[in-house]
Write a protein that holds these residues in place. Structure first.
Motif, PDB file in Angstrom:
ATOM      1  N   GLU A  50      23.882   9.042 -18.717  1.00 15.00           N
ATOM      2  CA  GLU A  50      24.653   8.507 -17.601  1.00 15.00           C
ATOM      3  C   GLU A  50      23.878   8.562 -16.281  1.00 15.00           C
ATOM      4  N   GLY A  51      22.542   8.561 -16.386  1.00 18.39           N
ATOM      5  CA  GLY A  51      21.698   8.561 -15.196  1.00 18.39           C
ATOM      6  C   GLY A  51      21.897   7.299 -14.372  1.00 18.39           C
ATOM      7  N   ARG A  52      21.514   7.403 -13.103  1.00 19.62           N
ATOM      8  CA  ARG A  52      21.765   6.317 -12.152  1.00 19.62           C
ATOM      9  C   ARG A  52      20.450   5.726 -11.653  1.00 19.62           C
ATOM     10  N   LEU A  53      20.494   4.434 -11.320  1.00 24.32           N
ATOM     11  CA  LEU A  53      19.321   3.707 -10.853  1.00 24.32           C
ATOM     12  C   LEU A  53      19.700   2.886  -9.625  1.00 24.32           C
ATOM     13  N   PHE A  54      18.906   3.031  -8.550  1.00 27.83           N
ATOM     14  CA  PHE A  54      19.110   2.267  -7.323  1.00 27.83           C
ATOM     15  C   PHE A  54      17.839   1.482  -7.035  1.00 27.83           C
ATOM     16  N   ILE A  55      17.977   0.171  -6.862  1.00 25.68           N
ATOM     17  CA  ILE A  55      16.837  -0.696  -6.560  1.00 25.68           C
ATOM     18  C   ILE A  55      17.151  -1.497  -5.300  1.00 25.68           C
ATOM     19  N   TYR A  56      16.176  -1.560  -4.413  1.00 21.86           N
ATOM     20  CA  TYR A  56      16.263  -2.411  -3.234  1.00 21.86           C
ATOM     21  C   TYR A  56      15.071  -3.351  -3.285  1.00 21.86           C
ATOM     22  N   ASP A  57      15.334  -4.666  -3.254  1.00 23.31           N
ATOM     23  CA  ASP A  57      14.229  -5.620  -3.311  1.00 23.31           C
ATOM     24  C   ASP A  57      14.648  -6.947  -2.704  1.00 23.31           C
ATOM     25  N   PHE A  58      13.726  -7.893  -2.765  1.00 22.37           N
ATOM     26  CA  PHE A  58      13.926  -9.215  -2.188  1.00 22.37           C
ATOM     27  C   PHE A  58      14.401 -10.191  -3.252  1.00 22.37           C
ATOM     28  N   ILE A  94      17.130   7.545 -10.215  1.00 21.66           N
ATOM     29  CA  ILE A  94      15.850   6.930  -9.869  1.00 21.66           C
ATOM     30  C   ILE A  94      16.085   5.970  -8.718  1.00 21.66           C
ATOM     31  N   LEU A  95      15.190   6.005  -7.735  1.00 19.11           N
ATOM     32  CA  LEU A  95      15.240   5.114  -6.576  1.00 19.11           C
ATOM     33  C   LEU A  95      13.988   4.245  -6.572  1.00 19.11           C
ATOM     34  N   ILE A  96      14.171   2.949  -6.339  1.00 17.66           N
ATOM     35  CA  ILE A  96      13.030   2.034  -6.247  1.00 17.66           C
ATOM     36  C   ILE A  96      13.245   1.164  -5.016  1.00 17.66           C
ATOM     37  N   GLY A  97      12.409   1.327  -4.025  1.00 19.97           N
ATOM     38  CA  GLY A  97      12.534   0.554  -2.789  1.00 19.97           C
ATOM     39  C   GLY A  97      11.361  -0.391  -2.603  1.00 19.97           C
ATOM     40  N   GLU A  98      11.633  -1.664  -2.704  1.00 17.41           N
ATOM     41  CA  GLU A  98      10.621  -2.708  -2.511  1.00 17.41           C
ATOM     42  C   GLU A  98       9.368  -2.464  -3.344  1.00 17.41           C
ATOM     43  N   ALA A  99       9.555  -2.001  -4.566  1.00 13.88           N
ATOM     44  CA  ALA A  99       8.402  -1.696  -5.418  1.00 13.88           C
ATOM     45  C   ALA A  99       8.472  -2.381  -6.780  1.00 13.88           C
ATOM     46  N   LEU A 100       9.656  -2.720  -7.252  1.00 14.67           N
ATOM     47  CA  LEU A 100       9.786  -3.304  -8.584  1.00 14.67           C
ATOM     48  C   LEU A 100       8.883  -4.522  -8.737  1.00 14.67           C
ATOM     49  N   HIS A 101       8.756  -5.311  -7.685  1.00 18.41           N
ATOM     50  CA  HIS A 101       7.935  -6.526  -7.782  1.00 18.41           C
ATOM     51  C   HIS A 101       6.443  -6.219  -7.910  1.00 18.41           C
ATOM     52  N   HIS A 102       6.037  -4.960  -7.730  1.00 16.19           N
ATOM     53  CA  HIS A 102       4.641  -4.565  -7.918  1.00 16.19           C
ATOM     54  C   HIS A 102       4.353  -4.049  -9.335  1.00 16.19           C
ATOM     55  N   PHE A 103       5.400  -3.778 -10.114  1.00 10.10           N
ATOM     56  CA  PHE A 103       5.191  -3.241 -11.453  1.00 10.10           C
ATOM     57  C   PHE A 103       4.514  -4.305 -12.323  1.00 10.10           C
ATOM     58  N   LEU A 104       3.553  -3.878 -13.115  1.00 11.20           N
ATOM     59  CA  LEU A 104       2.811  -4.822 -13.948  1.00 11.20           C
ATOM     60  C   LEU A 104       3.640  -5.319 -15.131  1.00 11.20           C
ATOM     61  N   ASP A 105       4.389  -4.426 -15.762  1.00 13.12           N
ATOM     62  CA  ASP A 105       5.213  -4.772 -16.928  1.00 13.12           C
ATOM     63  C   ASP A 105       6.615  -4.229 -16.681  1.00 13.12           C
ATOM     64  N   VAL A 106       7.485  -5.088 -16.203  1.00 11.21           N
ATOM     65  CA  VAL A 106       8.819  -4.654 -15.782  1.00 11.21           C
ATOM     66  C   VAL A 106       9.627  -4.108 -16.956  1.00 11.21           C
TER      67      VAL A 106
END
Length: 190
Positions: free
Chosen positions: A126-134, A100-112
Motif C-alpha cells: 500500500e505504498g504511495r507514489l507522488f509525481i510532479y511533471d509536465f 516515493i516522490l518524483i519531481g520533474e524527473a520521470l521524463h529523464h528516466f531511460l526506461d520508464v
C-alpha cells in the motif's frame, strides 16, 4: 545531454521557484496519511528539492535521495541520505519505503516501465507514489519535451491519462490533479 553534474548550485538556488504553491499544497495533502517516521524516497532527486518541500510539511519523515549526478546530490540538505544511482536499478531492498516522490524527473528516466517495476519493488504494501511533471499534451509541455530531446535527454513526458494507465497496469490506483501545463500524480499500490 544536459550536464546535470555541473548544475547543482543553480538547481539548489533556483529550482524551488518552479514549484507552484498549488503543487506544494498537493504534496502536503499526499503526505498526510504517511506514517510517522516513515522512510520516503526522492527519486531522480537532483539537489533534493522534493525532499525539502516534503520536509516543510512533515519534518518527522526520513528522506533518502537517489540521483545519477553526484554534482546535484552534494547540494542536498543534511537531513537527506544520498545515494548515487538510477531509477532502473535502485540500490535498496524490497519494501524499503512507504512513499516515493518524483519531481520533474520521470521524463529523464531511460526506461520508464523498468523504473516503475523498481518503484513497486521498493515500496511497502500500500505504498504511495507522488509525481510532479509536465503535461506533454499541452503546448508548453510539448515544447519542453522537444527542447529536452534536442538537448539529448530521453524526453519521456506523458499526458496525464497515459501515465495513469501505465501506473495502473503496474498495480497502482491513481489520482491526477492538473495545474495548467503541469500535473501531479497521487498513487497508491493496491
Amino acid at each position: 545531454m544536459i550536464p546535470f553534474n555541473h548544475l547543482g548550485w543553480i538547481f539548489k538556488h533556483f529550482g524551488p521557484l518552479i514549484y507552484p504553491h498549488t503543487v506544494r499544497r498537493s504534496l502536503c495533502r499526499f503526505l498526510k496519511p504517511v506514517s510517522n517516521k516513515a522512510s520516503v524516497l526522492d527519486l531522480g532527486s537532483g539537489t533534493g528539492i522534493m525532499s525539502e518541500l516534503a520536509y516543510a510539511c512533515r519534518d518527522d519523515l526520513h528522506f533518502t535521495a537517489v540521483d545519477p549526478a553526484e554534482g546535484m546530490l552534494k547540494f542536498s540538505a543534511e537531513y537527506i541520505k544520498i545515494h548515487k544511482g538510477n531509477a532502473e536499478a535502485l540500490p535498496f531492498d524490497a519494501s524499503s519505503f512507504e512513499a516515493i516522490l518524483i519531481g520533474e524527473a520521470l521524463h529523464h528516466f531511460l526506461d520508464v516501465d523498468k523504473s516503475i517495476r523498481e518503484m513497486v519493488r521498493v515500496l511497502k504494501n500500500e505504498g504511495r507514489l507522488f509525481i510532479y511533471d509536465f503535461d506533454s499534451s499541452t503546448f508548453m509541455g510539448n515544447a519542453l519535451c522537444r527542447v529536452e530531446k534536442i538537448l539529448g535527454e530521453p524526453g519521456n513526458f506523458f499526458a496525464p491519462e497515459v501515465l495513469k494507465e501505465r501506473l495502473e497496469s503496474h498495480g497502482f490506483s491513481v489520482h491526477i490533479s492538473q495545474f495548467g501545463y503541469r500535473y501531479t500524480v497521487s498513487a497508491q499500490l493496491l
